[in-house]
Scaffold this active site. Structure first.
Site, PDB file in Angstrom:
ATOM      1  N   HIS A   1      -3.410   7.057   3.538  1.00  0.00           N
ATOM      2  CA  HIS A   1      -3.854   5.770   3.003  1.00  0.00           C
ATOM      3  C   HIS A   1      -5.241   5.457   3.572  1.00  0.00           C
ATOM      4  O   HIS A   1      -5.468   5.564   4.774  1.00  0.00           O
ATOM      5  CB  HIS A   1      -2.836   4.699   3.397  1.00  0.00           C
ATOM      6  CG  HIS A   1      -3.206   3.335   2.941  1.00  0.00           C
ATOM      7  ND1 HIS A   1      -3.662   3.085   1.669  1.00  0.00           N
ATOM      8  CD2 HIS A   1      -3.201   2.139   3.586  1.00  0.00           C
ATOM      9  CE1 HIS A   1      -3.920   1.793   1.548  1.00  0.00           C
ATOM     10  NE2 HIS A   1      -3.656   1.202   2.699  1.00  0.00           N
TER      11      HIS A   1
ATOM     12  N   CYS B   1       0.817  -1.231   0.000  1.00  0.00           N
ATOM     13  CA  CYS B   1       0.000   0.000   0.000  1.00  0.00           C
ATOM     14  C   CYS B   1       0.843   1.270   0.000  1.00  0.00           C
ATOM     15  O   CYS B   1       0.337   2.353  -0.294  1.00  0.00           O
ATOM     16  CB  CYS B   1      -0.925  -0.001   1.207  1.00  0.00           C
ATOM     17  SG  CYS B   1      -1.981  -1.448   1.251  1.00  0.00           S
TER      18      CYS B   1
ATOM     19  N   ASN C   1     -10.281   0.261   0.546  1.00  0.00           N
ATOM     20  CA  ASN C   1      -8.816   0.295   0.486  1.00  0.00           C
ATOM     21  C   ASN C   1      -8.361  -0.284  -0.855  1.00  0.00           C
ATOM     22  O   ASN C   1      -8.507  -1.482  -1.083  1.00  0.00           O
ATOM     23  CB  ASN C   1      -8.278  -0.530   1.665  1.00  0.00           C
ATOM     24  CG  ASN C   1      -6.767  -0.638   1.679  1.00  0.00           C
ATOM     25  OD1 ASN C   1      -6.092  -0.239   0.732  1.00  0.00           O
ATOM     26  ND2 ASN C   1      -6.233  -1.202   2.749  1.00  0.00           N
TER      27      ASN C   1
END
Ligand code: UT7
Length: 315
Positions: free
Chosen positions: A242, A108, A272
């Site tokens: 994030h 990520c 996500n």
């Protein structure tokens, strides 16, 4: 370097929490309150490379640049349908560029790792224009019978075009190996010589461990970047974090003692999307006019590895 253009592309299919609760032992209430996700875009008949190419085209158009002006392409990706060639090379052909390209897998945090690699190229005087594309389909990694993981993710691609400038003020990266917290094994083709035991399994996650790591790492990375530039958290106009869990974002916000308005989110309807989260959010904030010239922006991401990173840049 400076960010001269942004672009993004999402799959058309939208899955709400209520749709998930039709086949999973979960509820809109649980997902919404524990994660902040209300719906997510998931790949159905699209191919990830096509979404990556479209995000790249939009970023180039926003930067008023053509693909032949690019000197390098970096693609951040965890999984896609190709083992080889690399996704960046497919994107290169798709947009009609001729420059070299490379893929990175930094989970990520991939967009921020890509920025650091690009920044090194700029400091070495080796490039003028660089394209970064994050393209991810984490919904293809999870077990759709596992309510602890599949409800969290969505797919998408985000891109940024970089040109010479001095807008990137600081980038801080971290890594601390923890392979039993967030991981996935895949089965490779057998050979007559393989004697070890191998498994094929979907994404595995120790959610609470990842949660704690995320809050600590983001707070530390952002603080290091602020210290590096010699500014305070108050001097940052926008924190683009994030989009893993709204509770993680809130915890980082509390740690930095900053108002919620400084933390734009899209987790509500994106979930996500791994390393695509940051550039998609950046593109949305760019296109909505939220980011004003001269604003100081902090971006931070964390993920499997563990790896994490933060960047401070002037818009
Ligand atoms: O990019 C990085 C990727 N990952 C992350 O950032 C994830 C970080 N971690 C998290 O966001 C959170 O830990 C989760 C959202 C994954 C889980 O939230 P939590 O508050 O830590 O819940 P938990 O794991 O402690 O589970 C609490 C309960 C459990 O039930 P019992 O054992 O208390 O009866 C779970 O089985 O919630 C249950 N549960 C669910 N219930 C309904 C877990 N997932 C679900 C679900 N629906 N989808």
């Amino acid at each position: 370097m400076r960010i001269a253009g942004t672009g993004s592309m999402l799959p058309k299919k939208v899955i709400t929490n209520d749709m998930l609760s039709q086949f999973l032992d979960t509820s809109d209430e649980w997902i919404r309150t524990r994660t902040g996700v209300v719906s997510r875009h998931v790949i159905s008949d699209e191919r990830l490379e096509d979404m990556a190419i479209e995000a790249a085209r939009r970023a180039l158009a926003d930067a008023e640049m053509t693909a032949d002006e690019l000197d390098f392409i970096i693609c951040s990706n965890v999984v896609n349908e190709y083992v080889t060639p690399q996704l960046s090379c497919i994107i290169q052909g798709g947009i009609g560029a001729t420059c070299p390209c490379i893929d990175i897998n930094c989970a990520c945090a991939g967009f921020i790792y890509a920025l650091e690699i690009a920044e090194s190229f700029y400091q070495a005087g080796r490039v003028r224009n660089v394209l970064i594309v994050s393209a991810e389909e984490p919904t293809r990694m999870t077990d759709w019978k596992d309510r602890r993981t599949c409800v969290l993710f969505g797919d998408g691609a985000g891109a940024a075009v970089l040109t010479p400038g001095d807008n990137i003020r600081s980038i801080k990266l971290s890594a601390s190996s923890a392979t039993d917290k967030l991981w996935q094994y895949r089965l490779l083709h057998p050979t007559p010589y393989i004697t070890k035991e191998e498994v094929d399994m979907p994404l595995q996650m120790k959610g609470q461990d990842v949660f704690k790591f995320a809050v600590k790492a983001a707070g530390k990375d952002i603080s290091r970047a602020l210290k590096d530039v010699g500014i305070k958290a108050d001097d940052v106009s926008h924190y683009l974090l994030h989009q893993a869990n709204i509770r993680i974002i809130n915890a980082i916000q509390e740690y930095l003692e900053q108002p919620a308005e400084k933390f734009p989110t899209n987790i509500e309807d994106h979930g996500n999307s791994s390393s695509s989260c940051c550039p998609i959010l950046l593109d949305e904030c760019n296109r909505s006019g939220l980011l004003k010239r001269g604003d100081m922006v902090a971006m931070s991401a964390f993920g499997a590895g563990f790896v994490s990173g933060a960047v401070l840049f002037e818009w």
